[in-house]
Design a protein around this motif. Structure first.
Motif, short mmCIF file in Angstrom:
data_model
loop_
_atom_site.label_atom_id
_atom_site.label_comp_id
_atom_site.label_asym_id
_atom_site.label_seq_id
_atom_site.Cartn_x
_atom_site.Cartn_y
_atom_site.Cartn_z
N ALA A 30 0.82 -1.21 0.00
CA ALA A 30 0.00 0.00 0.00
C ALA A 30 0.86 1.26 0.00
CB ALA A 30 -0.93 -0.01 1.21
N LEU A 31 2.01 1.20 0.63
CA LEU A 31 2.92 2.36 0.67
C LEU A 31 3.77 2.46 -0.59
CD1 LEU A 31 4.14 2.02 4.36
CD2 LEU A 31 2.58 3.77 3.48
N GLY A 32 3.75 1.44 -1.40
CA GLY A 32 4.56 1.43 -2.61
C GLY A 32 6.00 1.04 -2.35
N ALA A 33 6.25 0.30 -1.27
CA ALA A 33 7.61 -0.15 -0.93
C ALA A 33 7.81 -1.59 -1.40
CB ALA A 33 7.83 -0.06 0.58
N LYS A 34 9.03 -1.89 -1.84
CA LYS A 34 9.36 -3.23 -2.30
C LYS A 34 10.03 -4.03 -1.18
CE LYS A 34 10.03 -1.63 -7.07
NZ LYS A 34 11.00 -1.48 -8.18
N ARG A 35 10.07 -5.35 -1.37
CA ARG A 35 10.67 -6.21 -0.36
C ARG A 35 12.11 -6.58 -0.68
NH1 ARG A 35 9.19 -11.02 0.49
NH2 ARG A 35 7.72 -11.42 -1.21
N ASP A 36 12.67 -6.06 -1.77
CA ASP A 36 14.07 -6.33 -2.05
C ASP A 36 14.74 -5.07 -2.59
OD1 ASP A 36 12.70 -8.23 -4.67
OD2 ASP A 36 13.54 -6.24 -4.92
N PHE A 63 11.88 -1.13 0.76
CA PHE A 63 12.78 -0.30 -0.03
C PHE A 63 11.97 0.68 -0.87
CE2 PHE A 63 14.67 -4.29 0.98
CZ PHE A 63 15.98 -3.99 1.33
N GLY A 64 12.26 1.97 -0.70
CA GLY A 64 11.55 2.99 -1.45
C GLY A 64 10.11 3.12 -1.00
N ALA A 65 9.36 3.96 -1.71
CA ALA A 65 7.94 4.18 -1.47
C ALA A 65 7.41 5.00 -2.63
CB ALA A 65 7.70 4.90 -0.15
N LYS A 66 6.14 4.84 -2.95
CA LYS A 66 5.55 5.58 -4.06
C LYS A 66 4.27 6.31 -3.69
CE LYS A 66 7.50 2.67 -7.74
NZ LYS A 66 7.21 1.81 -8.90
N ALA A 111 5.00 9.10 2.15
CA ALA A 111 3.98 8.07 1.98
C ALA A 111 3.10 7.99 3.21
CB ALA A 111 4.64 6.73 1.69
N GLY A 112 3.70 8.12 4.40
CA GLY A 112 2.92 8.09 5.63
C GLY A 112 1.95 9.26 5.73
#
Length: 314
Positions: free
Chosen positions: A168-174, A210-213, A253-254
């Protein structure tokens, strides 16, 4: 720093793991004398040689030129609301190449409970490689030339109950971190200074993805500074300070998710003491300050506490 075309973290993990196996199999003689105590650093929570939270340009393990040095470590950090257990192995080949593996297990404590996931643990694997490209910390100790190394760390956050939140935050797991480190040892004065510049997208070292969108947050690499200084009280005892800059990618993002400053991150710091009773064993204890970690669930408290680590080398 955009990701090179065709580059994937999964491939990085496989490639670096292959380097670890091949280098160990083809390495020179096992270390039996090696480096001076503590001049090779200890193990970071990611597995690379350095301080507790930042890699140095030194090559891990006790091996000197023409030798293979191996090291294993286990570490534990406790703050008011969280706990982190880390362990890993490092191989130093010919005092030139280092390959490492680290595993982190983060107890989310009060945050997991607030999310309806009591007992939630976030687990991450880190495969790393480091290459010394210039200088020698010992041989150049009477000059201004530092030891310089470049490194890469491929990180993968294992699937957990937090997956939906990260998505939901646009963050990746790697993700993959790249860094360059310069370490200067003033042997006569007993002082070691290290500076590291890291290109990263990691939120809280990658434990929050990692990251956020979401809300137009940044998914680009950021350059973050790291700094360490250590003073050798005697050949087997050192004290020092570390600083590690942290990206604040989840803040925007938060806010977009209605959490205000609830996902803000702060830089990490620690004051440490390291003791090496022998060339094969080093013990580290530290006071750590991780700043605010998910302040939405911790009432904005700074996460301070203790860190202990043991390294066994041969």
């Amino acid at each position: 720093m955009p990701r090179p075309n065709g580059f994937h973290p999964e491939a990085a993990h496989r490639c670096l793991a292959a380097i670890l196996l091949a280098a160990t199999a083809a390495a020179p003689v096992m270390a039996d004398t090696g480096k001076l105590r503590l001049t090779g650093g200890v193990s970071t929570i990611e597995g690379a040689a350095g301080g507790g939270i930042s890699p140095w340009a030194v090559i891990g393990g006790p091996g000197a030129e023409g030798q293979l040095g191996l090291a294993a470590h286990v570490s534990r950090a406790e703050t008011q609301d969280y706990g982190l257990t880390a362990y890993g192995v490092t191989a130093g080949i010919n005092d030139r190449l280092e390959v490492s593996f680290g595993h982190q297990d983060f107890d989310t404590g009060i945050t997991g409970t607030a999310l309806g996931l009591p007992g939630l643990h976030l687990k991450m694997d880190v495969v790393g490689a480091k290459l010394r490209v210039a200088g020698d910390a010992i041989l150049d100790s009477d000059t201004l030339m530092p030891q310089i190394a470049v490194g890469v760390q491929a990180k993968r956050l294992q699937s957990s109950g937090l997956d939906a939140t990260l998505t939901a935050l646009g963050a990746k797991r790697d993700g993959v971190d790249f860094y360059v480190s310069a370490t200067k040892l003033f042997l006569a004065q007993g002082i070691l200074v290290n500076g590291t510049l890291r290109a990263t997208k990691a939120n809280q070292n990658g434990l929050l993805g990692f990251g956020a969108k979401l809300g137009g947050a940044s998914d680009d690499y950021e350059l973050m500074p790291e700094f360490s200084v250590a003073y050798l009280l005697r050949k087997d005892l050192a004290v020092g300070f570390e600083y590690r800059g942290m990206p604040d990618k989840l803040l925007k993002a938060g806010r977009a998710a209605g959490l205000g400053e609830g996902l803000k991150a702060n830089d990490w710091k620690d004051f440490f003491v390291a003791w090496a009773p022998s060339k094969n064993v080093s013990l580290t204890a530290a006071y750590v300050d991780l700043g605010r970690v998910v302040p939405a669930t911790t009432k904005g408290k700074r996460q301070t506490g203790v860190y202990v680590s043991a390294q066994f080398a041969f």
